[in-house]
Design a protein around this motif. Structure first.
Motif, PDB file in Angstrom:
ATOM      1  N   GLY A  83     -46.459  30.679 -13.252  1.00 21.69           N
ATOM      2  CA  GLY A  83     -45.117  30.168 -12.996  1.00 21.69           C
ATOM      3  C   GLY A  83     -44.895  29.506 -11.656  1.00 21.69           C
ATOM      4  O   GLY A  83     -43.785  29.025 -11.387  1.00 21.69           O
ATOM      5  N   LEU A  84     -45.911  29.477 -10.788  1.00 19.73           N
ATOM      6  CA  LEU A  84     -45.736  28.795  -9.512  1.00 19.73           C
ATOM      7  C   LEU A  84     -45.840  27.291  -9.714  1.00 19.73           C
ATOM      8  O   LEU A  84     -46.581  26.808 -10.580  1.00 19.73           O
ATOM      9  N   THR A  85     -45.091  26.553  -8.894  1.00 24.06           N
ATOM     10  CA  THR A  85     -45.059  25.101  -9.029  1.00 24.06           C
ATOM     11  C   THR A  85     -45.356  24.426  -7.703  1.00 24.06           C
ATOM     12  O   THR A  85     -45.233  25.027  -6.626  1.00 24.06           O
ATOM     13  N   HIS A  86     -45.731  23.165  -7.818  1.00 22.36           N
ATOM     14  CA  HIS A  86     -45.860  22.312  -6.639  1.00 22.36           C
ATOM     15  C   HIS A  86     -45.394  20.922  -7.034  1.00 22.36           C
ATOM     16  O   HIS A  86     -45.689  20.430  -8.130  1.00 22.36           O
ATOM     17  N   THR A  87     -44.642  20.295  -6.136  1.00 24.14           N
ATOM     18  CA  THR A  87     -44.096  18.967  -6.398  1.00 24.14           C
ATOM     19  C   THR A  87     -44.545  18.002  -5.318  1.00 24.14           C
ATOM     20  O   THR A  87     -44.544  18.344  -4.126  1.00 24.14           O
ATOM     21  N   THR A  88     -44.931  16.834  -5.740  1.00 24.28           N
ATOM     22  CA  THR A  88     -45.227  15.748  -4.817  1.00 24.28           C
ATOM     23  C   THR A  88     -44.492  14.498  -5.300  1.00 24.28           C
ATOM     24  O   THR A  88     -43.963  14.475  -6.419  1.00 24.28           O
ATOM     25  N   TYR A  89     -44.436  13.484  -4.446  1.00 23.38           N
ATOM     26  CA  TYR A  89     -43.693  12.288  -4.847  1.00 23.38           C
ATOM     27  C   TYR A  89     -44.349  11.050  -4.270  1.00 23.38           C
ATOM     28  O   TYR A  89     -45.158  11.112  -3.341  1.00 23.38           O
ATOM     29  N   ARG A  90     -43.990   9.922  -4.841  1.00 21.91           N
ATOM     30  CA  ARG A  90     -44.469   8.622  -4.365  1.00 21.91           C
ATOM     31  C   ARG A  90     -43.281   7.663  -4.389  1.00 21.91           C
ATOM     32  O   ARG A  90     -42.607   7.506  -5.427  1.00 21.91           O
ATOM     33  N   ASP A  91     -42.990   7.033  -3.243  1.00 21.70           N
ATOM     34  CA  ASP A  91     -41.885   6.086  -3.153  1.00 21.70           C
ATOM     35  C   ASP A  91     -42.381   4.673  -3.439  1.00 21.70           C
ATOM     36  O   ASP A  91     -43.464   4.273  -2.996  1.00 21.70           O
ATOM     37  N   ILE A  92     -41.556   3.929  -4.168  1.00 17.06           N
ATOM     38  CA  ILE A  92     -41.870   2.551  -4.556  1.00 17.06           C
ATOM     39  C   ILE A  92     -40.711   1.691  -4.079  1.00 17.06           C
ATOM     40  O   ILE A  92     -39.559   1.910  -4.471  1.00 17.06           O
ATOM     41  N   TYR A  93     -41.039   0.712  -3.247  1.00 15.13           N
ATOM     42  CA  TYR A  93     -40.005  -0.065  -2.570  1.00 15.13           C
ATOM     43  C   TYR A  93     -39.872  -1.451  -3.185  1.00 15.13           C
ATOM     44  O   TYR A  93     -40.816  -1.986  -3.767  1.00 15.13           O
ATOM     45  N   PRO A  94     -38.682  -2.081  -3.036  1.00 16.29           N
ATOM     46  CA  PRO A  94     -38.464  -3.378  -3.674  1.00 16.29           C
ATOM     47  C   PRO A  94     -38.951  -4.552  -2.828  1.00 16.29           C
ATOM     48  O   PRO A  94     -38.928  -4.505  -1.593  1.00 16.29           O
ATOM     49  N   TYR A  95     -39.403  -5.603  -3.502  1.00 16.35           N
ATOM     50  CA  TYR A  95     -39.534  -6.898  -2.855  1.00 16.35           C
ATOM     51  C   TYR A  95     -38.133  -7.466  -2.709  1.00 16.35           C
ATOM     52  O   TYR A  95     -37.330  -7.428  -3.657  1.00 16.35           O
ATOM     53  N   LEU A  96     -37.833  -8.006  -1.537  1.00 14.77           N
ATOM     54  CA  LEU A  96     -36.510  -8.553  -1.283  1.00 14.77           C
ATOM     55  C   LEU A  96     -36.589 -10.044  -0.993  1.00 14.77           C
ATOM     56  O   LEU A  96     -37.585 -10.537  -0.457  1.00 14.77           O
ATOM     57  N   ALA A  97     -35.554 -10.762  -1.360  1.00 17.50           N
ATOM     58  CA  ALA A  97     -35.402 -12.176  -1.020  1.00 17.50           C
ATOM     59  C   ALA A  97     -33.946 -12.403  -0.636  1.00 17.50           C
ATOM     60  O   ALA A  97     -33.057 -11.645  -1.028  1.00 17.50           O
ATOM     61  N   THR A  98     -33.721 -13.448   0.149  1.00 19.38           N
ATOM     62  CA  THR A  98     -32.363 -13.748   0.610  1.00 19.38           C
ATOM     63  C   THR A  98     -31.716 -14.793  -0.287  1.00 19.38           C
ATOM     64  O   THR A  98     -32.284 -15.873  -0.510  1.00 19.38           O
ATOM     65  N   ILE A  99     -30.544 -14.456  -0.796  1.00 18.95           N
ATOM     66  CA  ILE A  99     -29.709 -15.407  -1.524  1.00 18.95           C
ATOM     67  C   ILE A  99     -28.650 -15.911  -0.560  1.00 18.95           C
ATOM     68  O   ILE A  99     -27.912 -15.116   0.035  1.00 18.95           O
ATOM     69  N   SER A 100     -28.592 -17.227  -0.380  1.00 20.30           N
ATOM     70  CA  SER A 100     -27.575 -17.831   0.480  1.00 20.30           C
ATOM     71  C   SER A 100     -26.632 -18.663  -0.379  1.00 20.30           C
ATOM     72  O   SER A 100     -27.077 -19.430  -1.242  1.00 20.30           O
ATOM     73  N   LEU A 101     -25.349 -18.519  -0.143  1.00 22.01           N
ATOM     74  CA  LEU A 101     -24.322 -19.260  -0.870  1.00 22.01           C
ATOM     75  C   LEU A 101     -23.574 -20.144   0.113  1.00 22.01           C
ATOM     76  O   LEU A 101     -23.038 -19.652   1.123  1.00 22.01           O
ATOM     77  N   VAL A 102     -23.562 -21.433  -0.152  1.00 20.23           N
ATOM     78  CA  VAL A 102     -22.858 -22.387   0.694  1.00 20.23           C
ATOM     79  C   VAL A 102     -21.990 -23.266  -0.177  1.00 20.23           C
ATOM     80  O   VAL A 102     -22.140 -23.303  -1.406  1.00 20.23           O
ATOM     81  N   THR A 103     -21.075 -23.995   0.446  1.00 22.59           N
ATOM     82  CA  THR A 103     -20.196 -24.888  -0.297  1.00 22.59           C
ATOM     83  C   THR A 103     -20.197 -26.275   0.345  1.00 22.59           C
ATOM     84  O   THR A 103     -20.479 -26.426   1.537  1.00 22.59           O
ATOM     85  N   GLN A 104     -19.923 -27.254  -0.467  1.00 21.70           N
ATOM     86  CA  GLN A 104     -19.650 -28.612  -0.005  1.00 21.70           C
ATOM     87  C   GLN A 104     -18.241 -28.979  -0.475  1.00 21.70           C
ATOM     88  O   GLN A 104     -17.995 -29.048  -1.692  1.00 21.70           O
TER      89      GLN A 104
END
Length: 872
Positions: free
Chosen positions: A561-582
């Motif tokens: 009944g003993l347990t052990h927990t481990t984890y792995r983090d997965i991070y996002p690729y990011l990009a910049t969205i820019s909004l402009v007007t004319q």
């Protein structure tokens, strides 16, 4: 949605409610800081072992029903959690879906009805169903579907789920916008609304919207983001809706009166826009656990119990709680404006579902502890143990914790004892042995004292079994520092070993995924248990914050009944969205919210975002209307965040006479089949500025039958007088048709005249004796009462969410309807067989179109019917 112990993250915008239990939240049932409540109040655990609770409700007989996200409905009877569930539904429990709402029928004592809100196992939609109780279990096969809600998107968050019966006996239901903000303003969908329905799901009398779609007729209030909870005040029937915000504010909205629009996504918190209803009360987002600020309002209740021993000052007040900040606050409603007061702090994380029990105490859920708590009040000065310690059996090397809850006059002193002898340094409400050994076995109790007396808890046993090495879990894939894009399938695999058992089998493995956002997290995509490998898919819609990541957790259990927990983090690729007007400096919408451009935001690659225009803006004294996106596409569109930083440019043009000439060109021809031709100087062009004499504008009208028709014109002049001549089919009707100056572009002089038209083609021409400009707005043609014509019916006009179209039955089978914007660009088209009665009435959705002037044309061969439409 828990503030982590392993990472300090910047808190920003948020959102989501539910969370799995973090393995590193040690002893989360008991805060390292004692709960702080007013004198005489104490927090007491009612029951534990309730996996991922989502909602609770009291039956009239005092039993407490608790919903688990996995579809299980549990019963607490005589302060005991019953082993046999009342109900077990098959649900989709991904993210914030699952069994998320319940309410008892006002006549439960006689009809045994209760209602639940849950997500269908096939993930297509949420459903409201009625069940019949037979004691502590459901009557098999008693489900009656009350209402199937609108289809769900791939986003699993913002489902709402709260239900209450109002003073009027009607069922009120709160529904989230399913991470699609535009739906909150669309009255043809249930998403982002508070509904008012009869108990059988039908439309009741007295709702604010009496015509239109079935959704519209059931709506009580709109403009909500994620109204996860709401409350109805006993006696008065007052309704407060607790709406979870995004960037800065949590809202309590007064929805007692139907027809209110609380503004989401255009407004969050208090708005200056008069078309929206402001919240009754708001509080800010903040870091950490600052009292009165937080991340998400997840409970609220009017305190008006039939009986209670709480001090009388609390009667009629409104208690509410925050998910992350570990507090319960209370609003004093007695004055002209609500007054906030602190009530409880340092509670457990992930509190929700605040309600009042039949015993007059406050009750709520803590998902971090998988438990239910109540807050009791006593006038006793001497200490009283209100929550006793429990006996424990642990393996040598494991920790052991004993704890009590006490009422009475503060402050208290605590002294834990083993076998009736004091334990040095054990002087807190909680006593923990970090690593047990055989010698620690024995009987434990605590003596609590204050200035008025003392109390001794029950004596409970600690049994320490022989030492057993814990197992070791290892995640092999994904690798450390892995990254994802929305839509990616993430493969995982792991191993588990144990000194005594050796290599552990797949049945010893348990996987889970948490979706972290800022300082909290909620459940990620579901993954299979009892496997050593598998995969899950990152959704392409939902939370839009860039401060997110996924945590894959693996827990292995050995034979003892003993347990052990481990984890792995997965991070996002990011990009910049820019909004402009004319031109620069105008507004656009991002995910339904108006923003000032230029504006840039980081976004998870592959995540779907909505961009759109804001209609009819004023900048430096000039009015602008949307023309196009430089990259193409519809005005409001969904983009998938690209891999590279990308700029999206919205092109606006100044609103001037070009638009008005376009109105004249398309005309406003009502009730008559017409073909809109348009002449001008020398037979081409438009009615325009500074033209030579002899200008004209001409319409071609195909009258269905001969008779008298009424023609109306509108003309705008800054100064002077223009005298026009009107001719029909080459015959002069009027040689003096004068228009006097109106002084403004937006003011119009109107003229009407009755003329005799022949059946078939007619030419109607206005000719100027001088220059015709500035501008002619429209020609309106209506038949007199003795003329029978084909009619195209369109309503409402002006419209917000939809256009209801009723086609005339004509001998020809097919007709085409096209909706044009004020630039003459088609934005919607459909071909219908209008000889078929089923096709003669239908809807055109317009909620996502920019507001302004539109023309709807019905074309049948060479014939047309045109209507001028205003979208608000």
């Amino acid at each position: 949605m828990v503030i982590t112990l392993l990472q300090a993250l910047v808190y920003g915008k948020k959102r989501g409610f539910f969370s799995g239990l973090l393995f590193y939240l040690l002893l989360s049932c008991f805060s390292s800081q004692a709960q702080t409540l007013p004198a005489g109040f104490s927090r007491v655990q009612v029951a534990s072992g309730i996996a991922k609770p989502t909602a609770l409700a009291f039956a009239p007989d005092g039993r407490l029903f608790v919903a688990q996200q996995d579809g299980t409905l549990r019963v607490i009877k005589n302060n005991k959690l019953l082993t046999t569930p009342f109900l077990k539904l098959k649900v989709d429990s991904n993210g914030e879906r699952g069994l998320i709402g319940l309410v008892f029928d006002p006549n439960f004592a006689s009809n045994k009805y209760l209602y639940v809100y849950y997500t269908l196992a096939n993930s297509t939609r949420n459903r409201i169903s009625r069940f019949t109780a037979n004691g502590d279990v459901v009557v098999a096969g008693s489900e009656v579907v009350v209402l199937d809600l609108d289809p769900l998107s791939s986003a699993s968050n913002h489902n709402g789920g709260a239900m209450h019966f109002g003073k009027d006996g009607k069922l009120y239901v709160a529904i989230g916008e399913n991470a699609n903000p535009a739906q909150s303003q669309d009255l043809n969908t249930y998403h982002g609304k508070l509904l008012r329905i009869n108990p059988n799901g039908s439309v009741p009398a007295g709702n604010p919207y009496t015509t239109g779609s079935e959704q519209r007729k059931r709506i009580w209030a709109s403009g909500l983001r994620n109204p996860y909870t709401f409350a109805v005040q006993p006696g008065t029937g007052r309704i407060f809706v607790n709406d979870v915000g995004q960037y800065a504010w949590e809202e309590i909205n007064d929805a007692t009166t139907g027809g209110k629009n609380f503004g989401w996504p255009a407004a969050e918190g208090v708005s200056t826009d008069p078309q929206y209803d402001n919240p009754f009360y708001t509080y800010k987002h903040a870091y950490g656990t600052v009292d009165g600020t937080g991340c998400a309002i997840t409970g609220g209740v009017f305190f008006n119990p039939t009986t209670t021993n709480y001090p009388a000052a609390y009667q009629g007040r409104y208690f509410y709680q925050d998910l992350c900040s570990k507090w319960i606050n209370v609003l004093d409603l007695s004055g002209a404006t609500p007054k906030r007061e602190s009530f409880a702090t340092n509670l457990g994380y992930y509190a929700l579902g605040l309600t009042v029990g039949t015993d007059g105490n406050l009750y709520y859920l803590e998902r971090s502890a998988n438990a239910i708590f109540k807050i009791i009040y006593t006038t006793n000065s001497a200490p009283k143990i209100v929550q006793q310690p429990v006996s424990l059996t642990v393996t040598a090397g494991q920790s052991a914790t004993f704890s009590v809850a006490v009422s009475g006059k503060t402050p208290f002193t605590y002294q834990w004892q083993k076998n009736n002898a004091n334990i040095s340094g054990a002087t807190q409400a909680t006593y923990t042995i970090a690593s047990t050994k055989a010698a620690d076995a024995g009987n434990y109790r605590v003596v609590v004292k204050n200035s008025a007396g003392s109390a001794t808890s029950n004596s409970v046993a600690l049994i320490v079994t022989g030492f057993n090495n814990p197992p070791v879990a290892q995640i092999i894939t994904p690798a450390e520092k892995s990254f994802y894009r929305a839509g990616d399938a993430i493969s995982f695999s792991g191993e588990g070993t144990d000194v005594e058992d050796g290599t552990l089998p797949a049945s010893a493995f348990s996987w889970s995924v948490d979706f972290h956002h800022d300082t909290h997290h909620h459940d990620g995509p579901p993954v299979a248990a009892g496997v050593k490998s598998g995969s899950f898919t990152i959704p392409t819609s939902g939370e839009v914050s860039p401060n997110v990541w996924y945590r894959l957790l693996l827990t292995v259990k050995d034979s003892k009944g003993l347990t052990h927990t481990t984890y792995r983090d997965i991070y996002p690729y990011l990009a910049t969205i820019s909004l402009v007007t004319q031109p620069a400096g105008l507004k656009v919408t991002l995910d339904g919210q108006p923003i000032n451009a230029p504006f840039s935001v980081n976004s998870v690659v592959g995540l779907e975002r909505s961009i759109g225009p804001v209609a009819n803006q004023t900048l430096n004294g000039k009015t602008y209307v949307f023309e196009k996106w430089l990259h193409g596409g519809t005005a409001t569109q969904t983009i998938s965040t690209p891999k590279e930083n990308t700029t999206y440019t919205a092109v606006y043009r100044e609103s001037n006479t070009t638009t008005m000439r376009l109105e004249a060109e398309n005309a406003y021809l009502q009730g008559v089949i017409v073909a809109t031709g348009h002449g001008g100087y020398s037979g081409t062009g438009y009615a325009d500025y500074n033209k030579l004499s002899g200008e004209y504008i001409e319409w071609t009208i195909q009258a269905p039958t001969a008779g008298i028709y009424n023609l109306s014109f509108r003309y705008a002049l800054l100064s002077g007088t223009r005298t026009l001549r009107l001719a029909a089919n080459g015959t002069l009707i009027s040689s003096a048709f004068p228009f006097t100056a109106t002084g403004q572009w937006t003011n119009w002089a109107s003229k009407s005249v009755s003329i005799d038209l022949k059946a078939g083609i007619n030419k109607v021409r206005l000719t100027s004796t001088g220059t015709m400009g500035p501008d002619l707005d429209y020609l309106e043609v209506t038949p007199s009462s003795n003329v029978s014509v084909v009619d195209l019916r369109i309503y409402p006009n002006p419209a917000k969410s939809y256009l209801q179209v009723e086609l005339p039955a004509t001998p020809s089978a097919n007709c085409t309807l096209t909706l044009y914007n004020n630039q003459g660009t088609p934005v919607f088209s459909t071909t219908r067989d209008n000889q078929n009665p089923k096709n003669q009435s239908f809807r055109i959705p317009v909620a996502n179109f920019p507001k302004g002037l539109y023309i709807l044309k019905m074309q049948q061969g060479k014939q047309e019917i045109s209507e001028r439409i205003i979208l608000e």
